[in-house]
Design an enzyme around this catalytic site. Structure first.
Site, PDB file in Angstrom:
ATOM      1  N   SER A  95     -39.466 -15.341  53.843  1.00 14.47           N
ATOM      2  CA  SER A  95     -40.135 -14.406  52.910  1.00 14.47           C
ATOM      3  C   SER A  95     -39.625 -13.007  53.234  1.00 14.47           C
ATOM      4  O   SER A  95     -39.942 -12.475  54.299  1.00 14.47           O
ATOM      5  CB  SER A  95     -41.650 -14.427  53.110  1.00 14.47           C
ATOM      6  OG  SER A  95     -42.143 -15.730  53.051  1.00 14.47           O
ATOM      7  N   LYS A 169     -43.537 -14.776  45.771  1.00 19.34           N
ATOM      8  CA  LYS A 169     -44.098 -14.942  47.122  1.00 19.34           C
ATOM      9  C   LYS A 169     -44.902 -13.713  47.554  1.00 19.34           C
ATOM     10  O   LYS A 169     -45.979 -13.835  48.132  1.00 19.34           O
ATOM     11  CB  LYS A 169     -42.959 -15.222  48.113  1.00 19.34           C
ATOM     12  CG  LYS A 169     -43.366 -15.272  49.569  1.00 19.34           C
ATOM     13  CD  LYS A 169     -44.263 -16.451  49.911  1.00 19.34           C
ATOM     14  CE  LYS A 169     -44.757 -16.356  51.349  1.00 19.34           C
ATOM     15  NZ  LYS A 169     -45.635 -17.454  51.723  1.00 19.34           N
ATOM     16  N   LYS A 237     -46.131  -7.896  57.426  1.00 20.96           N
ATOM     17  CA  LYS A 237     -44.791  -7.696  56.835  1.00 20.96           C
ATOM     18  C   LYS A 237     -44.798  -8.000  55.339  1.00 20.96           C
ATOM     19  O   LYS A 237     -44.292  -7.212  54.526  1.00 20.96           O
ATOM     20  CB  LYS A 237     -43.805  -8.622  57.588  1.00 20.96           C
ATOM     21  CG  LYS A 237     -42.414  -8.728  57.059  1.00 20.96           C
ATOM     22  CD  LYS A 237     -42.113  -9.996  56.283  1.00 20.96           C
ATOM     23  CE  LYS A 237     -42.464 -11.306  56.885  1.00 20.96           C
ATOM     24  NZ  LYS A 237     -42.089 -12.482  56.115  1.00 20.96           N
TER      25      LYS A 237
HETATM   26  P1  NAD Z   1     -41.236 -17.847  63.436  1.00 22.94           P
HETATM   27  O1  NAD Z   1     -41.196 -16.497  64.042  1.00 22.94           O
HETATM   28  O2  NAD Z   1     -42.082 -18.917  64.034  1.00 22.94           O
HETATM   29  O3  NAD Z   1     -39.727 -18.448  63.328  1.00 22.94           O
HETATM   30  C1  NAD Z   1     -38.593 -17.683  63.103  1.00 22.94           C
HETATM   31  C2  NAD Z   1     -37.429 -18.297  63.864  1.00 22.94           C
HETATM   32  O4  NAD Z   1     -36.268 -17.526  63.605  1.00 22.94           O
HETATM   33  C3  NAD Z   1     -37.645 -18.296  65.395  1.00 22.94           C
HETATM   34  O5  NAD Z   1     -37.382 -19.581  65.924  1.00 22.94           O
HETATM   35  C4  NAD Z   1     -36.636 -17.265  65.883  1.00 22.94           C
HETATM   36  O6  NAD Z   1     -36.145 -17.544  67.194  1.00 22.94           O
HETATM   37  C5  NAD Z   1     -35.550 -17.402  64.832  1.00 22.94           C
HETATM   38  N1  NAD Z   1     -34.668 -16.234  64.770  1.00 22.94           N
HETATM   39  C6  NAD Z   1     -35.009 -14.921  64.770  1.00 22.94           C
HETATM   40  N2  NAD Z   1     -33.896 -14.147  64.721  1.00 22.94           N
HETATM   41  C7  NAD Z   1     -32.855 -15.005  64.699  1.00 22.94           C
HETATM   42  C8  NAD Z   1     -31.444 -14.830  64.644  1.00 22.94           C
HETATM   43  N3  NAD Z   1     -30.893 -13.607  64.616  1.00 22.94           N
HETATM   44  N4  NAD Z   1     -30.657 -15.926  64.642  1.00 22.94           N
HETATM   45  C9  NAD Z   1     -31.198 -17.175  64.677  1.00 22.94           C
HETATM   46  N5  NAD Z   1     -32.524 -17.402  64.721  1.00 22.94           N
HETATM   47  C10 NAD Z   1     -33.334 -16.335  64.729  1.00 22.94           C
HETATM   48  O7  NAD Z   1     -41.635 -17.624  61.899  1.00 22.94           O
HETATM   49  P2  NAD Z   1     -42.174 -18.728  60.862  1.00 22.94           P
HETATM   50  O8  NAD Z   1     -43.663 -18.771  60.908  1.00 22.94           O
HETATM   51  O9  NAD Z   1     -41.380 -19.968  61.002  1.00 22.94           O
HETATM   52  O10 NAD Z   1     -41.787 -17.994  59.481  1.00 22.94           O
HETATM   53  C11 NAD Z   1     -40.456 -17.941  58.977  1.00 22.94           C
HETATM   54  C12 NAD Z   1     -40.504 -17.325  57.588  1.00 22.94           C
HETATM   55  O11 NAD Z   1     -41.323 -18.140  56.739  1.00 22.94           O
HETATM   56  C13 NAD Z   1     -41.114 -15.916  57.570  1.00 22.94           C
HETATM   57  O12 NAD Z   1     -40.440 -15.118  56.638  1.00 22.94           O
HETATM   58  C14 NAD Z   1     -42.549 -16.165  57.143  1.00 22.94           C
HETATM   59  O13 NAD Z   1     -43.122 -15.044  56.499  1.00 22.94           O
HETATM   60  C15 NAD Z   1     -42.375 -17.356  56.197  1.00 22.94           C
HETATM   61  N6  NAD Z   1     -43.546 -18.229  56.056  1.00 22.94           N
HETATM   62  C16 NAD Z   1     -44.273 -18.624  57.149  1.00 22.94           C
HETATM   63  C17 NAD Z   1     -45.383 -19.457  56.967  1.00 22.94           C
HETATM   64  C18 NAD Z   1     -46.236 -19.910  58.134  1.00 22.94           C
HETATM   65  O14 NAD Z   1     -47.321 -20.460  57.888  1.00 22.94           O
HETATM   66  N7  NAD Z   1     -45.809 -19.724  59.375  1.00 22.94           N
HETATM   67  C19 NAD Z   1     -45.743 -19.883  55.683  1.00 22.94           C
HETATM   68  C20 NAD Z   1     -44.956 -19.496  54.595  1.00 22.94           C
HETATM   69  C21 NAD Z   1     -43.867 -18.670  54.807  1.00 22.94           C
END
Ligand code: NAD
Length: 299
Positions: A95, A169, A237
């Site tokens: 997102s 979103k 965010k």
């Molecule tokens: P998270 O922080 O758990 O996961 C993000 C991952 O990206 C981590 O494993 C991190 O190590 C990795 N990462 C960060 N920088 C990196 C890089 N430069 N290279 C490679 N990997 C890298 O976040 P999440 O909860 O999985 O959310 C991911 C996205 O999905 C976000 O944009 C969030 O807003 C969206 N989202 C999350 C949810 C939820 O319920 N958690 C629901 C809908 C949408």
């Protein structure tokens, strides 16, 4: 299909596992070594950079926290744009700001690549069950190529051209953020006035106050469980993305701005990496009560 998957966090991990179950060949990349070791055991190839991951794939998926992470992984040194073969389809499921999506898509086109946006809703549970709601911004041709992926991860709606998935979103996140603030206010009010929060939840779940936040998050709050889920930092965010867009479009968002301050306060209390429902702790601190401790019935 040979798929590159970058970003194996709370959401990316179960999504990538579902793609392995659907018999796709995965190359994965993340900056956390432990999660890469877990995927190696599942038979995935571990890439040594986003460029390397893309070079081994016909299609690349990114699931990263925010716009700067997506920009770095795609267009930075050893990024996806450097390694991807001409014609590769990149699906950003993070997102992020719709403006950054459009900029990245334009850069992809200039390099002979294709980039579409497909942010999701449904949380970690939806990701695990393969029941995500996916909001797609793409041309009809690119949507067609991405359909097998979306079908393995949930159900999709084609919102419109590139960037419109992110727009949908951010609207979704305005509703979720404001719902959690409304719930926090209602539950602190009800408890301070002497009602059992479990009973209040029964009442509010069965009438016009029903919502996803009421159904899924309130039971966690009542159990005193604030582990994410979806982090306060990510909710904050998403609300900031909506406020920025409102500014650009001259759309006032006064209630969203108030919600942003409530999530800012949660961050100031050290709750940034806790679940977004922990915004209730801001109200609990102000009113001096603890909603989860006010339940009189057996938990
Ligand atoms: P998270 O922080 O758990 O996961 C993000 C991952 O990206 C981590 O494993 C991190 O190590 C990795 N990462 C960060 N920088 C990196 C890089 N430069 N290279 C490679 N990997 C890298 O976040 P999440 O909860 O999985 O959310 C991911 C996205 O999905 C976000 O944009 C969030 O807003 C969206 N989202 C999350 C949810 C939820 O319920 N958690 C629901 C809908 C949408």
């Amino acid at each position: 299909m040979k798929i590159g998957f970058i970003g194996l966090g709370n959401m990316g991990k179960p999504m990538a596992k579902n793609l392995i179950k659907a018999e796709h060949e995965l190359t994965v990349f993340d900056v956390v070594p432990e999660v890469l070791a877990e995927f190696k055991k599942l038979g995935a190839v571990v890439g040594n950079s986003p460029a390397d991951t893309a070079s081994r794939s016909d299609l690349v998926i990114t699931m990263l926290p925010n716009s700067p992470h997506v920009e770095e992984v795609l267009s930075g040194a050893k990024g996806v744009f450097e390694g991807a073969r001409k014609g590769t389809l990149i699906i950003d499921m993070s997102s992020i700001s719709p403006l950054v999506t459009k900029k990245m898509s334009q850069m992809a086109v200039e390099k002979g690549l294709r980039l579409i946006d497909a942010p999701v809703t449904g949380g970690v549970a939806g990701a695990e069950k393969g029941q995500l709601g996916i909001m797609v911004g793409a041309s009809p041709k690119d949507l067609e190529a991405a359909k097998p992926i979306f079908e393995a991860l949930g159900r999709f709606v084609h919102v419109g051209d590139v960037g419109t998935g992110q727009t949908a979103k951010m609207c979704n996140q305005v509703v979720v953020g404001l719902s959690l603030c409304a719930i926090a206010e209602a539950f602190t009010l009800g408890v301070k006035a002497g009602i059992d929060p479990t009973v209040l939840h029964q009442v509010l779940s069965s009438g016009s106050a029903r919502s996803w936040a009421m159904e899924v998050r309130v039971p966690q709050v009542l159990a005193g469980n604030f582990e994410p889920g979806f982090m306060v930092n990510l909710q904050h965010k998403d609300i900031c993305i909506a406020l920025d867009s409102g500014k650009g479009l001259n759309v006032p968002l006064p209630f969203t701005a108030l919600a942003q301050q409530a999530f800012e306060a949660a961050r100031a209390m050290g709750l940034g990496t806790k679940d977004h429902s922990s915004v209730i702790q801001v109200y609990e601190r102000i009113t001096g009560i603890k909603v989860s401790e006010a339940t009189k019935s057996e938990k």
